[in-house]
Design an enzyme around this catalytic site. Sequence first.
Site, PDB file in Angstrom:
ATOM      1  CG  HIS A  82      79.395  27.255  57.066  1.00  0.00           C
ATOM      2  ND1 HIS A  82      80.231  28.334  57.127  1.00  0.00           N
ATOM      3  CD2 HIS A  82      78.165  27.716  57.351  1.00  0.00           C
ATOM      4  CE1 HIS A  82      79.526  29.415  57.416  1.00  0.00           C
ATOM      5  NE2 HIS A  82      78.269  29.069  57.567  1.00  0.00           N
ATOM      6  CG  ASP A 161      77.074  36.783  52.051  1.00  0.00           C
ATOM      7  OD1 ASP A 161      75.849  36.601  52.148  1.00  0.00           O
ATOM      8  OD2 ASP A 161      77.854  36.696  53.014  1.00  0.00           O
ATOM      9  NE  ARG A 168      69.830  37.902  54.636  1.00  0.00           N
ATOM     10  CZ  ARG A 168      70.579  36.843  54.954  1.00  0.00           C
ATOM     11  NH1 ARG A 168      71.782  36.681  54.444  1.00  0.00           N
ATOM     12  NH2 ARG A 168      70.120  35.937  55.783  1.00  0.00           N
ATOM     13  CB  SER A 183      73.999  34.123  52.913  1.00  0.00           C
ATOM     14  OG  SER A 183      75.043  34.539  53.762  1.00  0.00           O
ATOM     15  CE  LYS A 187      78.817  33.611  53.615  1.00  0.00           C
ATOM     16  NZ  LYS A 187      78.415  34.326  54.818  1.00  0.00           N
TER      17      LYS A 187
HETATM   18  N1  URA Z   1      75.536  32.703  58.156  1.00  0.00           N
HETATM   19  C1  URA Z   1      75.750  33.262  56.953  1.00  0.00           C
HETATM   20  O1  URA Z   1      76.863  33.242  56.443  1.00  0.00           O
HETATM   21  N2  URA Z   1      74.726  33.828  56.302  1.00  0.00           N
HETATM   22  C2  URA Z   1      73.490  33.863  56.797  1.00  0.00           C
HETATM   23  O2  URA Z   1      72.605  34.394  56.148  1.00  0.00           O
HETATM   24  C3  URA Z   1      73.265  33.298  58.069  1.00  0.00           C
HETATM   25  C4  URA Z   1      74.306  32.707  58.725  1.00  0.00           C
END
Ligand code: URA
Length: 442
Positions: A82, A161, A168, A183, A187
């Site tokens: 990621h 999220d 946010r 966040s 995931k």
């Molecule tokens: N990528 C994400 O998935 N969440 C964040 O808060 C920032 C970048």
Amino acid sequence: MRMYDIIAKKRDGRELTKEEIDFFIKGYVSGSIPDYQVSALLMAIYIKGLNKRETADLTISMANSGDMVDLSAIPGIKVDKHSTGGVGDTTTLITAPLVAACGVPVVKMSGRGLGHTGGTIDKLEAIPGFNVNLSIDHFTSIVNRIGLAVMSQTQNLVPADKLLYALRDVTATVESMPLIASSIMSKKIAAGADAIVLDVKAGSGAFMQNIDDAFMLAKEMVDIGNSVGRKTTAIVTDMNQPLGLAVGNALEVREAVDVLKGRVTGRLRDVSVLLAAYMLYTAGKCGTVDEARRLAENALISGQGARKLKEMIRAQGGDERIVEDTSLLPQPRKIIPFKADREGYISTIKTQEIGISAQLLGAGRTTKEDSIDPAVGIVMNKQLGDYVNKGDTIAEFYVNEEGRLAEALDIFHGAVSITSEKPERKPLVYGVVTSDKIERWQ
Ligand code: URA
Ligand code: CA
């Protein structure tokens, strides 16, 4: 328990319990706690922070808010990667095939572009026919057959999220370390991989502009992953200019193919190989990072990586001929050069602005309802530290719709500065964070 008391507690800088965090996540997802109370709590968290324990508890509560993907039907240690979000950051299309070619199953769930940053799913959809919407069964069967697949996050992956991120985004609470860490890691944990490699970006195009902050974010995420039994490693890399030369969906696919075919070297290739090495190492394929790096480099040089990409495109319904002939990718109507208005060194590139400029051409969404034009974007001809003469082409704009072209060119103009002094060279990789140590390379 009352949401009011939880907000007041965090406002006063006190520590929230696991039960309080769970209460707020469950209440928000079920609709019993309204946006305005969650907004207040997010701002309190933004200002007062969360400690490690609170951040880990928040991550787990979020991960548990939806599907927890079960990939046990795929044998062996499965790896995911990621990136925290960048511009011209096409590493997935390069590292995933390299790692799979080395025999480690790659299970990648990706998102779409966010703000000024691109998303892997949008890039893959630039390949004619490519299907990113797979069921978990189909995804599993493809990985078992060819060693990798990349799919769009399932609808019900971490609903907490989706809600929190949208809130946010409009309450000025995106750039909070514990909120970003929870966040991303919620995931990754819900998506089911055994090993996770994070590419944490630092610089003018990243959510974390400061290098020390990027290391703190990396450490936070590595600790969360390892604390729930996922082997997690992070590298911290530079985002003070687009990573590759291309910014835009089909353009980035073309550049990824060029790297795998050995036609392009440089920053994108180097970060991709390093990431692939850490994926192999973190998954336990190699005893040392050096050995893993040799393996990844071999997969690139031998062409196995390019062949793996082709297999993946075919398995997911796409036109695999694009790997041999990138002109089969969507093409723009026009290519417009952006020329230097004076001579000197390229001394700064406001990377976020480059992303926004490409977004205005149609490479990204400016509203949630926007659709993306896969053919458009920007290709940089010059990088930080390059010398240009007046009239030299700094970048090429790949254009279809010209409605916001002037604005895009204007933003680009403001984003690139040219000075008479040669700027200091920026490192590409700042260091690595593993479960037991932080290595600062620069
Ligand atoms: N990528 C994400 O998935 N969440 C964040 O808060 C920032 C970048
Ligand atoms: Ca991304």
